[in-house]
Design a protein around this motif. Structure first.
Motif, short mmCIF file in Angstrom:
data_model
loop_
_atom_site.label_atom_id
_atom_site.label_comp_id
_atom_site.label_asym_id
_atom_site.label_seq_id
_atom_site.Cartn_x
_atom_site.Cartn_y
_atom_site.Cartn_z
N PHE A 262 20.02 -39.40 -42.56
CA PHE A 262 19.24 -38.18 -42.38
C PHE A 262 19.37 -37.76 -40.92
N TYR A 263 20.01 -36.61 -40.71
CA TYR A 263 20.28 -36.18 -39.34
C TYR A 263 19.04 -35.51 -38.77
N PHE A 264 18.79 -35.79 -37.50
CA PHE A 264 17.67 -35.20 -36.78
C PHE A 264 18.21 -34.24 -35.72
N SER A 265 17.97 -32.96 -35.91
CA SER A 265 17.03 -32.41 -36.88
C SER A 265 17.60 -31.11 -37.42
N SER A 266 16.85 -30.47 -38.29
CA SER A 266 17.34 -29.20 -38.83
C SER A 266 17.22 -28.07 -37.81
N PHE A 267 16.03 -27.84 -37.25
CA PHE A 267 15.79 -26.74 -36.32
C PHE A 267 15.22 -27.25 -35.00
N ASP A 268 15.58 -26.60 -33.91
CA ASP A 268 14.93 -26.86 -32.63
C ASP A 268 13.43 -26.56 -32.75
N GLU A 269 12.60 -27.38 -32.08
CA GLU A 269 11.16 -27.18 -32.11
C GLU A 269 10.59 -27.33 -30.69
N SER A 270 10.05 -26.24 -30.17
CA SER A 270 9.59 -26.21 -28.78
C SER A 270 8.41 -27.13 -28.52
N TRP A 271 7.57 -27.38 -29.51
CA TRP A 271 6.35 -28.15 -29.29
C TRP A 271 6.65 -29.59 -28.87
N LYS A 272 7.85 -30.08 -29.14
CA LYS A 272 8.15 -31.48 -28.85
C LYS A 272 8.37 -31.76 -27.36
N VAL A 273 8.46 -30.70 -26.56
CA VAL A 273 8.64 -30.88 -25.11
C VAL A 273 7.50 -31.69 -24.51
N GLU A 274 6.29 -31.46 -25.00
CA GLU A 274 5.12 -32.14 -24.42
C GLU A 274 5.23 -33.66 -24.53
N ALA A 275 5.72 -34.15 -25.66
CA ALA A 275 5.80 -35.59 -25.88
C ALA A 275 7.11 -36.20 -25.40
N GLU A 276 8.21 -35.42 -25.43
CA GLU A 276 9.54 -35.99 -25.21
C GLU A 276 10.26 -35.44 -23.98
N GLY A 277 9.62 -34.54 -23.24
CA GLY A 277 10.31 -33.90 -22.13
C GLY A 277 11.20 -32.76 -22.61
N ASP A 278 11.96 -32.17 -21.70
CA ASP A 278 12.70 -30.96 -22.05
C ASP A 278 13.72 -31.17 -23.16
N VAL A 279 14.25 -32.40 -23.28
CA VAL A 279 15.24 -32.63 -24.35
C VAL A 279 14.61 -32.51 -25.74
N GLY A 280 13.30 -32.68 -25.84
CA GLY A 280 12.64 -32.69 -27.14
C GLY A 280 12.84 -31.42 -27.94
N ALA A 281 13.12 -30.33 -27.26
CA ALA A 281 13.21 -29.03 -27.93
C ALA A 281 14.60 -28.72 -28.45
N TYR A 282 15.58 -29.62 -28.28
CA TYR A 282 16.98 -29.22 -28.51
C TYR A 282 17.78 -30.17 -29.41
N TRP A 283 17.16 -30.66 -30.47
CA TRP A 283 17.85 -31.59 -31.37
C TRP A 283 18.36 -30.92 -32.64
N GLY A 284 18.05 -29.66 -32.84
CA GLY A 284 18.36 -29.00 -34.10
C GLY A 284 19.81 -28.62 -34.28
#
Length: 294
Positions: A262-284
């Motif tokens: 299961f590949y992570f992830s389908s869409f970029d999600e901006s809310w993840k920046v708070e927990a994961e830093g700037d990279v959190g928003a760019y996995w989609g």
């Protein structure tokens, strides 16, 4: 095997460093159009975050985007709009790996477990995941998690039940491994600071660690990916080119070895920046505006 699958398998061993970005994009599209095993479903749009209400229209729109490219969807919760994802996805013909989100909030855990059991009783769950990285986050003790797993297993005898966490937790915590019907392992070379050029070898090692710990049980890679932007983590460098190469390497390897991923992830999600830093928003695979990044 289709002609497209034969073409993709013929690319095994190709040196991706010899390809230009446009050629990498083309190869990513070929792989995606041949269908990949599964995608982790990203629910939230740019300004949304967990706890916000999300309507059916948004869920349907996003699932319709993914439908041509995969047969499986992974979800992370079993209550509220997350339950609707599962109901709508099954109605659209997807298979589902459905999660109950566990934390140190025991009253909410009961709601999640009840939600997962309800979805299971309605025939909407192909694989049940009791918790996601709750041991890694140190929010539950092993005996608490195992109690939840045992409860779900007792009430869903025809569905494989597992727990999602980093691959090494199954090596280090054999009681959890023994409690699971199926091993659901997250494998992220990026989060362990691995340089892009060694990332496929590192992921293979991660997967093999889970295999060795599994006692013969099936192992599914429930998350892996690489961010297309953001700050470095030791030797791991987020970039568009590294993102393309990692997708190609991971998918070709999983197809060659017949590994469910299961590949992570389908869409970029901006809310993840708070927990994961700037990279959190760019996995989609798709950006926050639902435009494919390939």
């Amino acid at each position: 095997m289709s002609l497209r699958d034969e073409k993709i398998k013929s690319l095994l061993g190709i040196n991706l460093d010899d390809l230009k970005d446009g050629e990498l994009q083309e190869l990513c599209n070929e792989i995606l159009e041949s269908k990949i095993h599964g995608l982790c479903f990203s629910l939230y749009e740019d300004e949304q975050q967990p706890g916000d209400f999300v309507n059916d229209e948004q869920i349907i729109r996003r699932l319709n985007i993914l439908k041509p490219y995969t047969d499986w969807i992974r979800t992370f919760s079993s209550i509220s709009e997350h339950a609707r994802i599962v109901e709508i996805a099954v109605d659209m013909g997807f298979k589902t790996l459905v999660g109950a989100w566990l934390s140190d909030d025991l009253s909410n855990n009961e709601k999640e477990i009840d939600g997962l059991l309800k979805l299971s009783s309605e025939g909407l769950v192909n694989i049940a995941a009791v918790g996601n990285e709750v041991i890694y986050r140190k929010e539950l003790e092993e005996y608490q998690l195992i109690s939840y797993i045992d409860h779900v297993k007792a009430n869903t005898p025809s569905i494989p039940v597992g727990y999602v966490d980093a691959y090494y937790e199954f090596r280090d915590r054999p009681s959890i491994t023994n409690a699971c019907d199926i091993i659901l392992a997250n494998c992220y070379p990026f989060w362990e600071g691995c340089a892009s050029e060694y990332s496929l070898l590192y992921m293979k090692d991660m997967y093999n660690e889970a295999i060795k710990a599994s006692n013969g049980k099936k192992v599914i890679i429930t998350e892996t990916g690489w961010p297309s932007k953001g700050s470095d983590l030791w030797g791991a460098h987020p970039s568009y080119r590294n993102y393309l190469k990692y997708f190609i390497d991971a998918q070709l390897w999983s197809k060659e070895e017949n590994i469910d991923m299961f590949y992570f992830s389908s869409f970029d999600e901006s809310w993840k920046v708070e927990a994961e830093g700037d990279v959190g928003a760019y996995w989609g695979i798709w950006n926050k505006d639902e435009k494919i990044k390939f």
